[in-house]
Write an enzyme that holds these catalytic residues in place. Structure first.
Site, mmCIF file in Angstrom:
data_model
loop_
_atom_site.group_PDB
_atom_site.id
_atom_site.type_symbol
_atom_site.label_atom_id
_atom_site.label_comp_id
_atom_site.label_asym_id
_atom_site.label_seq_id
_atom_site.Cartn_x
_atom_site.Cartn_y
_atom_site.Cartn_z
ATOM 1 N N ASN A 140 -16.729 25.884 -24.919
ATOM 2 C CA ASN A 140 -17.445 24.885 -24.137
ATOM 3 C C ASN A 140 -17.182 25.027 -22.638
ATOM 4 O O ASN A 140 -16.062 25.297 -22.229
ATOM 5 C CB ASN A 140 -17.038 23.477 -24.595
ATOM 6 C CG ASN A 140 -17.451 23.206 -26.029
ATOM 7 O OD1 ASN A 140 -18.503 23.664 -26.468
ATOM 8 N ND2 ASN A 140 -16.617 22.484 -26.765
ATOM 9 N N HIS B 140 -39.186 22.981 -12.572
ATOM 10 C CA HIS B 140 -39.371 22.062 -13.712
ATOM 11 C C HIS B 140 -38.632 22.557 -14.956
ATOM 12 O O HIS B 140 -39.040 22.269 -16.067
ATOM 13 C CB HIS B 140 -40.858 21.889 -14.056
ATOM 14 C CG HIS B 140 -41.724 21.617 -12.865
ATOM 15 N ND1 HIS B 140 -42.038 20.356 -12.437
ATOM 16 C CD2 HIS B 140 -42.320 22.468 -11.983
ATOM 17 C CE1 HIS B 140 -42.808 20.424 -11.365
ATOM 18 N NE2 HIS B 140 -42.981 21.706 -11.056
ATOM 19 N N SER C 4 0.837 -1.208 0.000
ATOM 20 C CA SER C 4 0.000 0.000 0.000
ATOM 21 C C SER C 4 0.869 1.254 0.000
ATOM 22 O O SER C 4 0.357 2.360 -0.087
ATOM 23 C CB SER C 4 -0.928 0.018 1.217
ATOM 24 O OG SER C 4 -0.175 -0.064 2.412
ATOM 25 N N GLU D 50 -18.616 21.000 -16.724
ATOM 26 C CA GLU D 50 -19.017 19.629 -17.067
ATOM 27 C C GLU D 50 -18.175 18.609 -16.310
ATOM 28 O O GLU D 50 -18.679 17.590 -15.825
ATOM 29 C CB GLU D 50 -18.879 19.408 -18.573
ATOM 30 C CG GLU D 50 -19.882 20.219 -19.378
ATOM 31 C CD GLU D 50 -19.586 20.139 -20.862
ATOM 32 O OE1 GLU D 50 -20.389 19.564 -21.588
ATOM 33 O OE2 GLU D 50 -18.527 20.655 -21.304
ATOM 34 N N LYS E 211 -16.809 27.277 -31.229
ATOM 35 C CA LYS E 211 -17.269 26.750 -29.942
ATOM 36 C C LYS E 211 -16.486 27.278 -28.749
ATOM 37 O O LYS E 211 -15.276 27.467 -28.810
ATOM 38 C CB LYS E 211 -17.178 25.215 -29.935
ATOM 39 C CG LYS E 211 -18.193 24.507 -30.796
ATOM 40 C CD LYS E 211 -19.638 24.697 -30.343
ATOM 41 C CE LYS E 211 -19.972 23.982 -29.059
ATOM 42 N NZ LYS E 211 -20.165 22.551 -29.219
ATOM 43 N N SER F 170 -13.340 23.725 -29.442
ATOM 44 C CA SER F 170 -13.553 22.461 -30.129
ATOM 45 C C SER F 170 -12.428 22.246 -31.129
ATOM 46 O O SER F 170 -11.938 23.190 -31.739
ATOM 47 C CB SER F 170 -14.902 22.508 -30.856
ATOM 48 O OG SER F 170 -14.917 21.555 -31.909
HETATM 49 N N1 ARG Z 1 -1.260 -1.085 5.533
HETATM 50 C C1 ARG Z 1 -2.219 -1.549 6.502
HETATM 51 C C2 ARG Z 1 -3.539 -0.855 6.241
HETATM 52 O O1 ARG Z 1 -3.538 0.167 5.657
HETATM 53 C C3 ARG Z 1 -1.755 -1.219 7.876
HETATM 54 C C4 ARG Z 1 -2.343 -2.103 8.914
HETATM 55 C C5 ARG Z 1 -1.836 -3.481 8.734
HETATM 56 N N2 ARG Z 1 -2.244 -4.343 9.799
HETATM 57 C C6 ARG Z 1 -2.177 -5.665 9.673
HETATM 58 N N3 ARG Z 1 -2.591 -6.346 10.673
HETATM 59 N N4 ARG Z 1 -1.720 -6.259 8.605
HETATM 60 O O2 ARG Z 1 -4.582 -1.328 6.604
#
Ligand code: ARG
Length: 466
Positions: free
Chosen positions: A294, A159, A27, A299, A292, A286
C-alpha cells in the site's frame, strides 16, 4: 516539569493562580522550543542595555554568561522547566535571576509582548530557511527522477481520462514547478519576517533610552546593505501576526501541492494504471491480505494536507476579531505554526524518499500510451496545417473517431479511402501523425513536452539548485 512560585508578575496579587489556571495558562510545554531564539533575544537586549548605560558592562557579562549556561542546559535536556512560570520567557528569566542577580535588570524596557514577537520572527526566519533547504532537496530528487524518465511516454490526463501523450519527465517537472513556487514563497516570507519588534514594549515603547537599531542589528534584522529593519509602529509590532498567517498559508499550499503529487503517485502505483512501482521503504503491507503493498506514505501526505489547511484556518479565525494590541488569545498562535513546519518538512522528505525509489514500469506505460486516439488532436493540427479551419478540422476528426468506434477499430486501422470519404484533405502521409516521436518532436516550444524542452528545463533546475 516542576512547579515554582510566580514571581515575575506576582507583586499585586495576594493569592496565586488556581492549579487549573496554571495548567490552562501555561505555554512552556510547547514554546520551550523558542529557547534558542529567546536567549539570542535576551543576549542582544542586554548588550544594548549596557551600550546605552542602563546596565554596567559587568552586569551584561554576568547575564551573558548565565544565558550561555542556561542555553547549554536546555540543549542537554537538564534544564528544569516549570509550568508555574507560564512560558519560555519567564522560565529562562527566573532561572537566570536565581543565579545572576543582575538579571533582575534584564527585562528593562522590554515586555513579553515585544519579546515573543521577536522570538517568533527569529523562528520564522529559521523555519523558512529550513523549508527552503527541504524544498531544494526534494526538487533535486524530482529533477533526477525526471532525468531518468525522459524516455518514458505516458498518457497525460484531463478529467482523469487519457488525453494526450507526455513523457513522464514532463509530468514530474510539473510537480517541480509547483514546489519551485513554494520555494519562492518561503523566500518572500523570510523577508517579511525580517523586521525587529524588540523595543516596542507592551505596546507603547519605553521612556528609557533604548537603541532599537542596535538590537535589530545584533539579531540580524538588517536589509541587504546591513541597515537595521525595525518595526515602525509599536502597537502594530506587538499585535501583528501576518507572518504567522503567511507562513501557515504557505505550508498549507505546499501541503496541497504535495497532496496532489501524492495522489498522482497513488494512481500511478495502482494496478489500474501500473505506471510505477514504489519502494518497499515507503510502502506498507496489510495485516490481513498478504499480497498487498500500500502507498501509505503518499496517502499520509495527502491526509496531512488537511491538517495543514486546518492550521491556517485556526490562525485566521483566531486573529480575525482581536482588538489591538496584544491579547492572550495570541498564545494559541504557536502550536499551529510549529506543527506546520514539522509536518511540511516531513512530507517533503517522505516524497523525496518515495520518488527516489520509484521505478517506471516500461511495458505498462508503453501499452497505456499506445492508443492512437491520444493523438487525435495532433491529427486536427495536421488538417489545420493543410488549410482547414480548426473548428472544421475538429469536426472531421470527431467523425473519424466515431467511425473507428462504430466499426470496432483503432483510428490507425481506418483506410485512406475511408478517411478521404470524410474529407479529401487527408494526404498519403496521414498515418505519420501517430508516431509518438513525431508528436514529441513537434512540441519543441517553451513549456511544451518536447525532448529538448525537457532537457533544458532539467538543466535550468540543476543550475537553480547549485
Ligand atoms: N506566552 C505569551 C504568548 O505566547 C507571551 C506573551 C505574554 N504577554 C502577556 N501580556 N501576558 O503569547
Amino acid at each position: 516539569m516542576s512547579t515554582g512560585k510566580q514571581q515575575t508578575w506576582g507583586g499585586r496579587f495576594s493569592e496565586g493562580p488556581a492549579q487549573l489556571m496554571v495548567r490552562f495558562s501555561e505555554s512552556v510545554s510547547f514554546d520551550k522550543r523558542l529557547a534558542p531564539y529567546d536567549i539570542a533575544c535576551s543576549t542582544a537586549h542586554s548588550a544594548m542595555l549596557a551600550e546605552v548605560g542602563l546596565i554596567s558592562p559587568e552586569e551584561r557579562d554576568a547575564i551573558h554568561a548565565g544565558l550561555k549556561q542556561i542555553g547549554a542546559e536546555i540543549a542537554a535536556g537538564t534544564f528544569d522547566w516549570s509550568i508555574d512560570l507560564e512560558d519560555v520567557h519567564m522560565n529562562i528569566e527566573q532561572r537566570l535571576t536565581e543565579r545572576v542577580p543582575a538579571a533582575a535588570k534584564l527585562h528593562t524596557g522590554r515586555s513579553r509582548n515585544d519579546q515573543v514577537a521577536t522570538d517568533m520572527r527569529l523562528f520564522f526566519k529559521d523555519a523558512c530557511r529550513q523549508l527552503k533547504d527541504s524544498l531544494r532537496a526534494t526538487i533535486g530528487t524530482l529533477v533526477d527522477t525526471a532525468d531518468r524518465c525522459q524516455g518514458v511516454q505516458i498518457p497525460g490526463y484531463t478529467h482523469l481520462q487519457r488525453a494526450q501523450p507526455v513523457s513522464m519527465a514532463h509530468h514530474i517537472l510539473a510537480w517541480v514547478e509547483m514546489l519551485g513556487r513554494d520555494l519562492e514563497r518561503f523566500e518572500r516570507i523570510e523577508d517579511q519576517a525580517n523586521w525587529c519588534p524588540l523595543g516596542c514594549g507592551a505596546l507603547a515603547g519605553s521612556t528609557l533610552p533604548l537603541d532599537r537599531n542596535l538590537t535589530a542589528r545584533l539579531l540580524g534584522f538588517v536589509d541587504r546593505n546591513g541597515k537595521p529593519r525595525v518595526c515602525q509602529n509599536s502597537m502594530d509590532a506587538v499585535a501583528d501576526r501576518d507572518v504567522f498567517l503567511e507562513f501557515a498559508s504557505a505550508c498549507a499550499l505546499c501541503g496541497v501541492h504535495l497532496s496532489r503529487i501524492a495522489e498522482d503517485i497513488i494512481l500511478w502505483s495502482s494496478a489500474e494504471f501500473a505506471f510505477v512501482s514504489l519502494p518497499d521503504a515507503f510502502t506498507t503491507g496489510s495485516s490481513l491480505m498478504p499480497q498487498k503493498k500500500n502507498p501509505d506514505a503518499m496517502e499520509l501526505t495527502r491526509g496531512k494536507a488537511g491538517r495543514l489547511i486546518g492550521h491556517q484556518s485556526a490562525l485566521f479565525a483566531m486573529v480575525k476579531g482581536l482588538p489591538l494590541t496584544y491579547n492572550r488569545d495570541l498564545q494559541e498562535d504557536k502550536p499551529p505554526v510549529f506543527d506546520a513546519l514539522d509536518t511540511t518538512r516531513d512530507c517533503l522528505a517522505v516524497l523525496s524518499g518515495t520518488v527516489q525509489g520509484m521505478q517506471p514500469k516500461m511495458a505498462k506505460c508503453a501499452a497505456a500510451v499506445k492508443d492512437p486516439a491520444l493523438l487525435a488532436t495532433d491529427l486536427v493540427d495536421y488538417l489545420v496545417l493543410r488549410g482547414i479551419p480548426f473548428r472544421h478540422a475538429h469536426h472531421i476528426i470527431g467523425a473519424l473517431v466515431g467511425m473507428a468506434e462504430r466499426t470496432g477499430r483503432k483510428l490507425t486501422e481506418l483506410r485512406l479511402e475511408e478517411v478521404r470519404s470524410i474529407d479529401p484533405a487527408f494526404g498519403e502521409d496521414w498515418l505519420e501523425v501517430f508516431d509518438l516521436e513525431r508528436a514529441q518532436r513537434m512540441r519543441e516550444k517553451p513549456g511544451m513536452p518536447g525532448a529538448q524542452q525537457i532537457k533544458d528545463r532539467i538543466q535550468y533546475w540543476r543550475t537553480q539548485l547549485s
